[in-house]
Design an enzyme around this catalytic site. Structure first.
Site, short mmCIF file in Angstrom:
data_model
loop_
_atom_site.label_atom_id
_atom_site.label_comp_id
_atom_site.label_asym_id
_atom_site.label_seq_id
_atom_site.Cartn_x
_atom_site.Cartn_y
_atom_site.Cartn_z
N THR A 11 28.84 16.00 53.31
CA THR A 11 27.49 16.45 53.67
C THR A 11 27.46 17.03 55.08
O THR A 11 27.00 18.16 55.29
CB THR A 11 26.51 15.26 53.58
OG1 THR A 11 26.60 14.69 52.27
CG2 THR A 11 25.08 15.68 53.82
N VAL A 12 27.95 16.27 56.05
CA VAL A 12 27.84 16.73 57.45
C VAL A 12 28.86 17.86 57.73
O VAL A 12 28.52 18.87 58.36
CB VAL A 12 28.04 15.56 58.44
CG1 VAL A 12 27.86 16.03 59.88
CG2 VAL A 12 27.06 14.43 58.15
N LYS A 100 29.04 6.78 63.60
CA LYS A 100 28.53 5.66 64.40
C LYS A 100 29.40 4.42 64.30
O LYS A 100 29.54 3.67 65.25
CB LYS A 100 27.09 5.33 64.04
CG LYS A 100 26.80 5.25 62.56
CD LYS A 100 26.08 6.46 62.10
CE LYS A 100 26.29 6.63 60.59
NZ LYS A 100 25.33 7.49 59.97
N GLY A 129 20.27 11.25 64.12
CA GLY A 129 20.44 12.56 63.46
C GLY A 129 20.37 13.69 64.46
O GLY A 129 21.17 13.78 65.39
N GLY A 182 20.93 13.26 50.44
CA GLY A 182 22.04 13.26 51.42
C GLY A 182 21.73 12.44 52.66
O GLY A 182 22.35 12.63 53.70
N GLU A 185 24.25 6.44 53.45
CA GLU A 185 25.69 6.30 53.70
C GLU A 185 26.42 6.23 52.35
O GLU A 185 25.83 5.93 51.33
CB GLU A 185 25.96 5.00 54.47
CG GLU A 185 25.34 4.96 55.84
CD GLU A 185 25.83 6.08 56.73
OE1 GLU A 185 27.03 6.17 56.97
OE2 GLU A 185 25.00 6.89 57.18
N ASP A 196 23.80 0.07 59.66
CA ASP A 196 23.83 1.40 60.29
C ASP A 196 22.94 1.40 61.55
O ASP A 196 23.38 1.82 62.63
CB ASP A 196 23.34 2.43 59.27
CG ASP A 196 23.23 3.83 59.83
OD1 ASP A 196 24.28 4.49 59.98
OD2 ASP A 196 22.10 4.27 60.14
N LYS A 200 23.88 1.82 65.66
CA LYS A 200 23.21 2.82 66.50
C LYS A 200 22.56 2.17 67.73
O LYS A 200 22.63 2.70 68.83
CB LYS A 200 22.17 3.58 65.67
CG LYS A 200 22.82 4.52 64.65
CD LYS A 200 21.79 5.05 63.66
CE LYS A 200 22.41 6.05 62.70
NZ LYS A 200 21.51 6.35 61.57
N GLY A 298 20.43 13.66 57.23
CA GLY A 298 20.46 14.88 56.42
C GLY A 298 21.46 15.86 56.99
O GLY A 298 21.83 15.80 58.17
N1 HSE Z 1 22.48 6.99 56.60
C1 HSE Z 1 22.05 7.38 57.89
C2 HSE Z 1 20.52 7.30 57.95
C3 HSE Z 1 22.51 8.79 58.19
O1 HSE Z 1 19.91 7.18 56.88
O2 HSE Z 1 19.95 7.30 59.02
C4 HSE Z 1 22.27 9.26 59.59
O3 HSE Z 1 22.98 8.51 60.52
#
Ligand code: HSE
Length: 404
Positions: A11-12, A100, A129, A182, A185, A196, A200, A298
């Site tokens: 995706t990224v 991350k 993001g 998208g 994770e 996640d 962060k 995204g």
């Molecule tokens: N899965 C993560 C989120 C992606 O939903 O924030 C971006 O870091």
């Protein structure tokens, strides 16, 4: 010409290629040189996609090519990402990443490797993001002693909670939607269990407070226990439920950090951060309050942040950009000592018993749930709350913290 290699065409990674192709001339102007994607590394083939012409399956091609100046790691996960990034830095190539998990675990080591070689290890896309929060912490908020960061740092769970509360959708349906868009994770438990957001807040806190906050030390609770009934109570109270990641400095040298669902009132700047958006509230001792807001997950928002790092690295090819992050560990205070108010749902007890135990309690009843009621406590430490909660002998159905 600055040659880059993109590790991972998911995706990224595909977003990074798209952003560089779409905004080629303005990106080159800002970088002061032409940025050329020389290789994309992926185990898969992509027949019919123009990327196929620059696709390689073997990292050795990239690491052994002296023309590669910048490596863009967007594979995710710890291995082989960590080995690839470490080798790139040791070979004198700057690295930027959206990973991350990698930054939270190995940030100090990788930054040190880059510093020693006058190159850069940048990770703007790892938090928030497309929101430029890391650049803000590194280069804009440098006059301040930061004493709080509280954010909605996970787009997937914010999207899910928003859909659950506004459309009454069930958990599994909204999770599937977030995956299809998208946002999620590869292993969505990283989103819904709060891992996640935990990584962060560890990264942002390490940058803000200048010490290494180990994500494993952060109390983390996800959204899997949040039910439509909790949402109903929130509405009745004129509040909403958000997954918050927060860290605060208390006094001179005391910190706490936590990831958990919180009830927020309408006066909170994070109340209206909905859908996949992220919002990050920062408090500085001279600045006061600041809010950062934008698309939190995204393909293109994340790729935008990655490419901004590529541009920065292209402009500083042999000059290390400073960060405040050191490897000195940041110790957290015990959660028992942290203050707050608590929203508690109970069944099989009475408001009188609750008031006897808790002293003051604001009682909340919902017509649709006649077999239970809820109450909101006064401000108390988490330790005090636990002690009193135990006296309710198993009547507690759910507890959600309140963000004041
Ligand atoms: N899965 C993560 C989120 C992606 O939903 O924030 C971006 O870091």
């Amino acid at each position: 010409m600055i040659n880059i290699a993109v590790l991972g065409y998911g995706t990224v990674g595909s977003g990074v290629v798209e952003v560089i192709n779409t905004n080629h001339s303005s990106i080159n102007k800002r970088a002061g040189d032409e940025i050329r994607i020389k290789y994309v590394l992926d185990l898969r083939d992509f027949p019919g996609d123009p990327v196929q012409e620059i696709l390689v399956h073997d990292y050795e091609v990239i690491i052994n090519d002296p023309e590669i100046d910048i490596v863009v790691e967007v594979m995710g996960g710890i291995e082989p990402a960590h080995t690839f990034v470490k080798r790139a830095l040791m070979a004198g190539k700057s690295v930027c990443t959206s990973n991350k998990a990698l930054v939270a675990k190995y940030g100090p080591e990788l930054m040190e490797l880059a510093r020693e070689r006058n190159i850069n290890f940048l990770f703007e896309a790892s938090c928030g993001g497309g929101i430029p929060i890391i650049r803000a912490l590194n280069s804009s908020l440098t006059a301040d002693e930061i004493d709080e960061i509280t954010g909605i740092l996970n787009g997937t769970t914010n999207y899910m909670l928003y859909k659950m509360s506004t459309e009454g959708c069930d958990f599994d349906t909204v999770l599937k939607e977030a995956q299809a868009k998208g946002y999620a994770e590869a292993d969505p438990s990283a989103d819904v269990e709060g891992y996640d957001a935990c990584r962060k807040i560890a990264i942002l806190s390490s940058l803000a407070y200048g010490r290494f906050l180990n994500y494993e030390d952060i109390y983390t609770e996800g959204i899997t226990k949040i039910t439509p009934e909790d949402m109903e109570y929130a509405k009745e109270l004129g509040m909403t439920i958000k997954l918050l990641a927060t860290s605060r400095k208390i006094g001179q040298d005391s910190f706490y950090a936590m990831v958990a669902p919180f009830l927020l009132g309408q006066e909170s700047p994070l109340y209206s951060v909905n859908d996949v958006f992220n919002g990050i509230f920062v408090h500085g001792n001279v600045l006061g309050d600041a809010m950062f807001y934008g698309s939190g997950a995204g393909k293109l928002p994340t790729a935008s942040a990655v490419v901004a790092d590529v541009v920065d690295e292209a402009r500083h090819l042999h000059r290390s950009l400073m960060t405040n992050w050191t490897s000195r560990p940041l110790k957290l205070m015990e959660l028992d000592q942290v203050n707050g108010r608590f929203f508690v749902r109970v069944a099989g007890t009475t408001p009188e018993e609750v008031k006897n135990i808790f002293g003051y309690a604001q009682i909340v009843n919902l017509k649709s749930l006649p077999d239970e009621f809820a109450f909101i406590t006064e401000n108390m430490t988490q330790g005090e709350y636990q002690e009193k909660a135990e006296k309710l002998n198993g009547s507690i159905k759910a507890m959600i913290r309140i963000k004041d």
